[in-house]
Design a protein around this motif. Structure first.
Motif, PDB file in Angstrom:
ATOM      1  N   GLY A  23       0.799  -1.217   0.000  1.00 51.53           N
ATOM      2  CA  GLY A  23       0.000   0.000   0.000  1.00 51.53           C
ATOM      3  C   GLY A  23       0.828   1.261   0.000  1.00 51.53           C
ATOM      4  N   ILE A  24       2.150   1.139  -0.226  1.00 45.72           N
ATOM      5  CA  ILE A  24       3.031   2.300  -0.285  1.00 45.72           C
ATOM      6  C   ILE A  24       2.960   2.893  -1.694  1.00 45.72           C
ATOM      7  CG2 ILE A  24       5.438   3.059  -0.177  1.00 45.72           C
ATOM      8  CD1 ILE A  24       5.884   0.705   1.811  1.00 45.72           C
ATOM      9  N   GLU A  25       2.795   4.215  -1.770  1.00 38.62           N
ATOM     10  CA  GLU A  25       2.832   4.888  -3.065  1.00 38.62           C
ATOM     11  C   GLU A  25       4.283   5.133  -3.442  1.00 38.62           C
ATOM     12  OE1 GLU A  25       1.345   8.983  -5.340  1.00 38.62           O
ATOM     13  OE2 GLU A  25       1.234   8.837  -3.152  1.00 38.62           O
ATOM     14  N   MET A  26       4.731   4.540  -4.540  1.00 41.96           N
ATOM     15  CA  MET A  26       6.105   4.684  -4.997  1.00 41.96           C
ATOM     16  C   MET A  26       6.158   5.663  -6.162  1.00 41.96           C
ATOM     17  SD  MET A  26       8.438   2.982  -3.369  1.00 41.96           S
ATOM     18  CE  MET A  26       9.662   3.327  -4.630  1.00 41.96           C
ATOM     19  N   VAL A  27       6.978   6.703  -6.010  1.00 36.73           N
ATOM     20  CA  VAL A  27       7.195   7.656  -7.092  1.00 36.73           C
ATOM     21  C   VAL A  27       8.676   7.608  -7.439  1.00 36.73           C
ATOM     22  CG1 VAL A  27       6.940  10.035  -7.875  1.00 36.73           C
ATOM     23  CG2 VAL A  27       5.326   9.096  -6.202  1.00 36.73           C
ATOM     24  N   ASN A  28       9.008   6.923  -8.522  1.00 36.49           N
ATOM     25  CA  ASN A  28      10.400   6.776  -8.937  1.00 36.49           C
ATOM     26  C   ASN A  28      10.774   7.853  -9.958  1.00 36.49           C
ATOM     27  OD1 ASN A  28      10.969   4.410  -7.413  1.00 36.49           O
ATOM     28  ND2 ASN A  28       9.838   3.194  -8.917  1.00 36.49           N
ATOM     29  N   GLY A  29      12.090   8.055 -10.096  1.00 32.71           N
ATOM     30  CA  GLY A  29      12.574   8.984 -11.095  1.00 32.71           C
ATOM     31  C   GLY A  29      12.173  10.418 -10.849  1.00 32.71           C
ATOM     32  N   THR A  30      12.126  10.831  -9.593  1.00 30.63           N
ATOM     33  CA  THR A  30      11.699  12.191  -9.268  1.00 30.63           C
ATOM     34  C   THR A  30      12.707  12.865  -8.352  1.00 30.63           C
ATOM     35  OG1 THR A  30       9.797  13.506  -8.533  1.00 30.63           O
ATOM     36  CG2 THR A  30      10.368  11.588  -7.209  1.00 30.63           C
ATOM     37  N   GLU A  31      12.761  14.194  -8.408  1.00 30.40           N
ATOM     38  CA  GLU A  31      13.656  14.987  -7.575  1.00 30.40           C
ATOM     39  C   GLU A  31      12.825  15.859  -6.641  1.00 30.40           C
ATOM     40  OE1 GLU A  31      16.921  15.184  -7.256  1.00 30.40           O
ATOM     41  OE2 GLU A  31      17.717  14.087  -8.983  1.00 30.40           O
ATOM     42  N   VAL A  32      13.187  15.849  -5.362  1.00 34.42           N
ATOM     43  CA  VAL A  32      12.526  16.727  -4.404  1.00 34.42           C
ATOM     44  C   VAL A  32      12.995  18.160  -4.638  1.00 34.42           C
ATOM     45  CG1 VAL A  32      12.357  17.312  -1.942  1.00 34.42           C
ATOM     46  CG2 VAL A  32      12.207  14.924  -2.696  1.00 34.42           C
ATOM     47  N   THR A  33      12.038  19.100  -4.672  1.00 30.44           N
ATOM     48  CA  THR A  33      12.376  20.511  -4.893  1.00 30.44           C
ATOM     49  C   THR A  33      12.192  21.366  -3.645  1.00 30.44           C
ATOM     50  OG1 THR A  33      10.125  20.932  -5.699  1.00 30.44           O
ATOM     51  CG2 THR A  33      11.820  20.396  -7.344  1.00 30.44           C
ATOM     52  N   GLY A  34      11.465  20.862  -2.647  1.00 27.58           N
ATOM     53  CA  GLY A  34      11.301  21.660  -1.435  1.00 27.58           C
ATOM     54  C   GLY A  34      10.386  21.000  -0.425  1.00 27.58           C
ATOM     55  N   ILE A  35      10.413  21.547   0.795  1.00 24.23           N
ATOM     56  CA  ILE A  35       9.502  21.138   1.867  1.00 24.23           C
ATOM     57  C   ILE A  35       8.624  22.334   2.191  1.00 24.23           C
ATOM     58  CG2 ILE A  35       9.284  20.173   4.189  1.00 24.23           C
ATOM     59  CD1 ILE A  35      10.878  18.348   2.342  1.00 24.23           C
ATOM     60  N   GLU A  36       7.318  22.201   1.997  1.00 27.83           N
ATOM     61  CA  GLU A  36       6.399  23.263   2.370  1.00 27.83           C
ATOM     62  C   GLU A  36       6.116  23.187   3.865  1.00 27.83           C
ATOM     63  OE1 GLU A  36       2.823  23.237   0.135  1.00 27.83           O
ATOM     64  OE2 GLU A  36       3.815  23.556  -1.802  1.00 27.83           O
ATOM     65  N   THR A  37       5.974  24.344   4.502  1.00 30.41           N
ATOM     66  CA  THR A  37       5.698  24.398   5.935  1.00 30.41           C
ATOM     67  C   THR A  37       4.400  25.148   6.191  1.00 30.41           C
ATOM     68  OG1 THR A  37       7.043  26.396   6.151  1.00 30.41           O
ATOM     69  CG2 THR A  37       8.142  24.295   6.554  1.00 30.41           C
ATOM     70  N   GLY A  38       3.798  24.857   7.347  1.00 26.96           N
ATOM     71  CA  GLY A  38       2.581  25.547   7.746  1.00 26.96           C
ATOM     72  C   GLY A  38       2.882  26.807   8.532  1.00 26.96           C
ATOM     73  N   GLU A  39       1.836  27.425   9.089  1.00 24.16           N
ATOM     74  CA  GLU A  39       2.012  28.644   9.875  1.00 24.16           C
ATOM     75  C   GLU A  39       2.852  28.399  11.116  1.00 24.16           C
ATOM     76  OE1 GLU A  39      -1.770  30.316  10.734  1.00 24.16           O
ATOM     77  OE2 GLU A  39      -2.224  30.823   8.629  1.00 24.16           O
ATOM     78  N   ASP A  40       2.838  27.167  11.610  1.00 19.71           N
ATOM     79  CA  ASP A  40       3.641  26.833  12.793  1.00 19.71           C
ATOM     80  C   ASP A  40       5.085  26.502  12.437  1.00 19.71           C
ATOM     81  OD1 ASP A  40       3.233  24.441  11.486  1.00 19.71           O
ATOM     82  OD2 ASP A  40       2.403  23.377  13.227  1.00 19.71           O
ATOM     83  N   GLY A  41       5.423  26.566  11.163  1.00 19.19           N
ATOM     84  CA  GLY A  41       6.790  26.288  10.728  1.00 19.19           C
ATOM     85  C   GLY A  41       7.091  24.833  10.485  1.00 19.19           C
ATOM     86  N   ARG A  42       6.136  23.937  10.767  1.00 18.81           N
ATOM     87  CA  ARG A  42       6.368  22.506  10.600  1.00 18.81           C
ATOM     88  C   ARG A  42       6.106  22.071   9.165  1.00 18.81           C
ATOM     89  NH1 ARG A  42       7.193  19.487  14.901  1.00 18.81           N
ATOM     90  NH2 ARG A  42       6.606  17.615  13.726  1.00 18.81           N
ATOM     91  N   ALA A  43       6.748  20.983   8.778  1.00 17.11           N
ATOM     92  CA  ALA A  43       6.571  20.436   7.433  1.00 17.11           C
ATOM     93  C   ALA A  43       5.119  20.043   7.205  1.00 17.11           C
ATOM     94  CB  ALA A  43       7.482  19.226   7.240  1.00 17.11           C
ATOM     95  N   ARG A  44       4.625  20.379   6.020  1.00 22.27           N
ATOM     96  CA  ARG A  44       3.250  20.039   5.669  1.00 22.27           C
ATOM     97  C   ARG A  44       3.141  19.321   4.322  1.00 22.27           C
ATOM     98  NH1 ARG A  44       2.558  20.122  10.090  1.00 22.27           N
ATOM     99  NH2 ARG A  44       1.243  21.433  11.417  1.00 22.27           N
ATOM    100  N   ALA A  45       4.188  19.414   3.513  1.00 22.72           N
ATOM    101  CA  ALA A  45       4.161  18.729   2.214  1.00 22.72           C
ATOM    102  C   ALA A  45       5.561  18.717   1.635  1.00 22.72           C
ATOM    103  CB  ALA A  45       3.194  19.425   1.254  1.00 22.72           C
ATOM    104  N   VAL A  46       5.782  17.755   0.730  1.00 22.21           N
ATOM    105  CA  VAL A  46       7.032  17.679  -0.017  1.00 22.21           C
ATOM    106  C   VAL A  46       6.693  17.923  -1.479  1.00 22.21           C
ATOM    107  CG1 VAL A  46       9.012  16.259  -0.641  1.00 22.21           C
ATOM    108  CG2 VAL A  46       7.969  16.011   1.621  1.00 22.21           C
TER     109      VAL A  46
END
Length: 458
Positions: free
Chosen positions: A208-231
């Motif tokens: 049940g793991i979503e695998m995304v191959n052949g991709t490059e991470v461009t950033g980590i989005e954060t919320g108002e509290d400064g914590r990570a919310r999305a990649v």
């Protein structure tokens, strides 16, 4: 006159060296003083994914020997103390107490550097935000566990699909998270050839793991509290309350580099066979901060494994304690699992062999873990590389169900002995239907490889 042995790092290599040196030299002859910046000593970092996943219930089960136990053996240990400088000319180290902030110099007669490795962090915006976790130490594992939510959105993104990435993805699935793995390679487990990694991909999707191959991470989005919310990647956005780095590690050698000690192509310390830092009579190094000789390719490599670190520590402790020992090198053996799929490799991949100018035959066979008629015989795939002309074994990869992974040890021994695939076919391996077919899968692959060498007729 009593000597002082100073050790930087309190995990596998450092404390194995301390324990071995103490066996050889009494406190009256040798003072041993170790500095550790964390809260724990002598623990199994390899067990962290299984603790995070709940397979291992208690953190302390991963600790082989506590600070108190080391001190009972008259090994001085300063916890939560970080070494910030090495002065090789004057034979001393500068250390800072992380609780009080005070710093002081400590002299040494002999020095051991066992500073381990650090997780690779992609140089993208937000990578240091709260909620983004490396998984290298028990402190890291505790921080990750503390961040897991008991309810509400439970989404995790794992960046990287090497050993740590794959194991952490499974651990988070076991904790009830929806997991996405972002992988820059074409298949997970880049330590395997892509055709073997494809089977790992299928097993991860089956969990049940979503695998995304052949991709490059461009950033980590954060919320108002400064914590990570999305990649984010070039292709899209992946929401997450937890982000785990499985992008591999680099030797933690910033101290060594500042002190002018020799480093290799991978950034690890270079040592001789006695694990002595090259050009420095009274300084040794071991564990994840060093490069080691690959016995198959003849090249220096960086391989971060607890098995090597403990062996390094034994060699270092023997030599620092006045004895004699050597560490000849490695063949690159490693095993892992995804659910019930076992993954193993040793020696060279195809691209490794090409990189050092070796020509080879590659063969792949399908077999079973037990006699085909015996209940629960699991399928396995064995891939084997043999050198052209000589038939020397170069590498083996195995992917399969129960009983597959540890078969790689046969190949590890054969590689160490520099056996040919023809010689391997005569190995007298154990046989009974519950354990193996009459022809073990590794020997079936060796027969096929030997045939390829003969037919080439060089």
């Amino acid at each position: 006159m009593r000597e002082r042995l100073v050790i930087i790092g309190g995990d596998a290599a450092g404390m194995s060296a301390a324990s071995q040196a103490r066996r050889l030299r009494s406190p009256a002859e040798l003072e041993i003083l170790a500095f550790e910046r964390g809260h724990f000593t002598s623990y199994s970092a390899c067990g962290i994914p299984y603790w995070v996943g709940g397979v291992v219930q208690e953190r302390d089960a991963l600790i082989a020997r506590s600070p108190a136990q080391h001190r009972e053996r008259e090994i001085g240990l300063r916890m939560r103390t970080e070494v910030t400088g090495i002065d090789t000319g004057r034979g001393r180290v500068r250390a800072r107490d992380l609780e009080s902030g005070t710093e002081e110099w400590t002299s040494y007669d002999k020095l051991v550097i066992a500073t381990g490795a650090r997780p690779l962090r992609p140089p993208v915006p937000g990578i240091d935000a709260p909620g983004v976790h490396g998984v290298q130490t028990l402190d890291d594992g505790q921080a990750l566990l503390d961040s897991l939510a008991p309810e509400g959105p439970r989404r995790a993104v794992v960046i990287g699909a090497g050993y740590i990435g794959v194991e952490m993805a499974e651990a988070l699935i076991q904790r009830g998270y929806a997991v996405t793995v972002l992988n820059r390679s074409a298949q997970p487990m880049a330590t395997l050839d892509p055709d073997m990694g494809r089977q790992v991909h299928e097993a991860m999707c089956g969990l049940g793991i979503e695998m995304v191959n052949g991709t490059e991470v461009t950033g980590i989005e954060t919320g108002e509290d400064g914590r990570a919310r999305a990649v984010t990647t070039a292709e899209g956005r992946h929401p997450a309350e937890v982000v785990v780095l499985g992008t591999g590690v680099r030797p933690e050698t910033s101290l060594a580099a500042a002190a002018g000690l020799p480093l290799g192509a991978y950034g690890g310390l270079l040592t001789d066979l006695a694990m002595r830092v090259r050009g420095h009579e009274n300084i040794w190094a071991g564990g994840d901060c060093v490069e080691v000789l690959d016995l198959v390719s003849g090249q220096e490599r960086h391989i971060a494994l607890g098995t090597h670190a403990n062996k390094h520590g034994q060699v270092i402790g023997t030599n620092a304690g006045g004895g004699y020992a050597t560490f000849p090198g490695v063949v690159g053996t490693a095993v892992s699992k995804v659910c019930d799929l076992e993954i193993a490799r040793t020696g060279l991949r195809e691209k490794d062999a090409r990189a050092v100018g070796l020509e080879f035959h590659a063969v792949t066979i399908e077999s079973t873990s037990r006699a085909g008629y015996y209940p629960d015989a699991g399928r396995m795939t064995v891939k084997m590389l043999a050198e052209r002309r000589t038939g020397r074994l170069l590498g083996v990869q195995i992917v399969g169900r129960e009983g597959a992974a540890k078969r790689v040890d046969i190949a590890a021994v054969a590689l160490t002995a520099r056996m040919t695939v023809e010689q391997m076919t005569a190995l007298d391996l154990g046989y009974a239907p519950p354990f193996s077919p009459v022809w073990d899968p590794v020997l079936v692959a060796a027969r096929k490889a030997a045939q390829a060498v003969r037919e080439a007729g060089y």
